[in-house]
Scaffold this active site. Sequence first.
Site, short mmCIF file in Angstrom:
data_model
loop_
_atom_site.label_atom_id
_atom_site.label_comp_id
_atom_site.label_asym_id
_atom_site.label_seq_id
_atom_site.Cartn_x
_atom_site.Cartn_y
_atom_site.Cartn_z
N CYS B 79 0.83 -1.21 0.00
CA CYS B 79 0.00 0.00 0.00
C CYS B 79 0.86 1.27 0.00
O CYS B 79 1.48 1.56 -1.01
CB CYS B 79 -0.98 -0.04 1.15
SG CYS B 79 -2.36 1.11 0.97
N HIS B 166 -4.06 -5.21 0.23
CA HIS B 166 -3.57 -5.69 1.51
C HIS B 166 -3.67 -7.20 1.59
O HIS B 166 -4.74 -7.76 1.92
CB HIS B 166 -4.37 -5.04 2.65
CG HIS B 166 -4.06 -3.60 2.81
ND1 HIS B 166 -3.03 -3.16 3.62
CD2 HIS B 166 -4.61 -2.49 2.26
CE1 HIS B 166 -2.97 -1.84 3.56
NE2 HIS B 166 -3.91 -1.40 2.75
N GLU B 168 -2.50 -9.04 3.87
CA GLU B 168 -2.53 -9.47 5.26
C GLU B 168 -3.93 -9.49 5.84
O GLU B 168 -4.15 -10.01 6.93
CB GLU B 168 -1.62 -8.57 6.11
CG GLU B 168 -2.14 -7.16 6.37
CD GLU B 168 -1.89 -6.18 5.24
OE1 GLU B 168 -1.59 -6.63 4.10
OE2 GLU B 168 -2.00 -4.96 5.48
#
Lengths: 66, 191
Positions: B79, B166, B168
């Site tokens: 990001c 993202h 994660e």
Amino acid sequence: MERECLAEAVEKRRKEDDFEQSLSRALRRRDQPYESYIQLIGKVREAAGKDRKDLFKVAEQLLGST
Amino acid sequence: MKVLVVDNGGQWTHREWRVLKYLKVDTKIVPNSTPFEEVEEADALVLSGGSPSVACEAGRMGNNGVYLDRFPGPILAICAGHQFMCTHFGGSIGPAQRPEFGAAALHVLEEGEIFSGLPKQFQVWESHNDEVKSLPDAFQVLARTDDCPIEAVRHRSRPLFGLQFHPEVENTEHGYEIFQNFLKVVESWKR
């Protein structure tokens, strides 16, 4: 050098390896930089085409054709 | 294998650390002001997402530039980290044509190493107002969404990877596999 690395990646493949790992190992053993890996894996992937053939088999074909 | 997560102030930095822990990596979160000498022994770095608008608050990205210039191992930039990396090497960023918040469909254009073995299209989680507008020559695009043409990149000769989305976050499909693929690069190319 490329042919040697491809051959080693195919012949000395470990059970849990994918092709990228096996090829990386072959290049690292020869102190080749990551840039060389990118160039060589690019050739193999290009030969594999869009149907994502087994890269080990593609490498074998490349070795057999040169 | 030791991977440091460089904290750029993102809301999900801890999740990046947690995924790496789950994948049995020796990892910790370090501030982005950490001197290079204290990160250079790691095998890889993850440059986290962040709250700064990289376009106008690049100063809040600390030593990310030093890490990108001097760290010899693989780096995964997420990001804001991805945006900073692209501008650091000569690209540009700006307001997204359509800011993405929430789920988006990622279209993989090239597997690279990061998307190895993954479907050509899958859902990812986004949270960004800005986006990379132009890519440095040294990088190539690996994936896009319908609203963002540069969602994933890799350097053409160094093991540097950038993701706008993202991986994660749980809502990103194949997020763990993306990290696993990155760790395969780390394992193959660590010193």
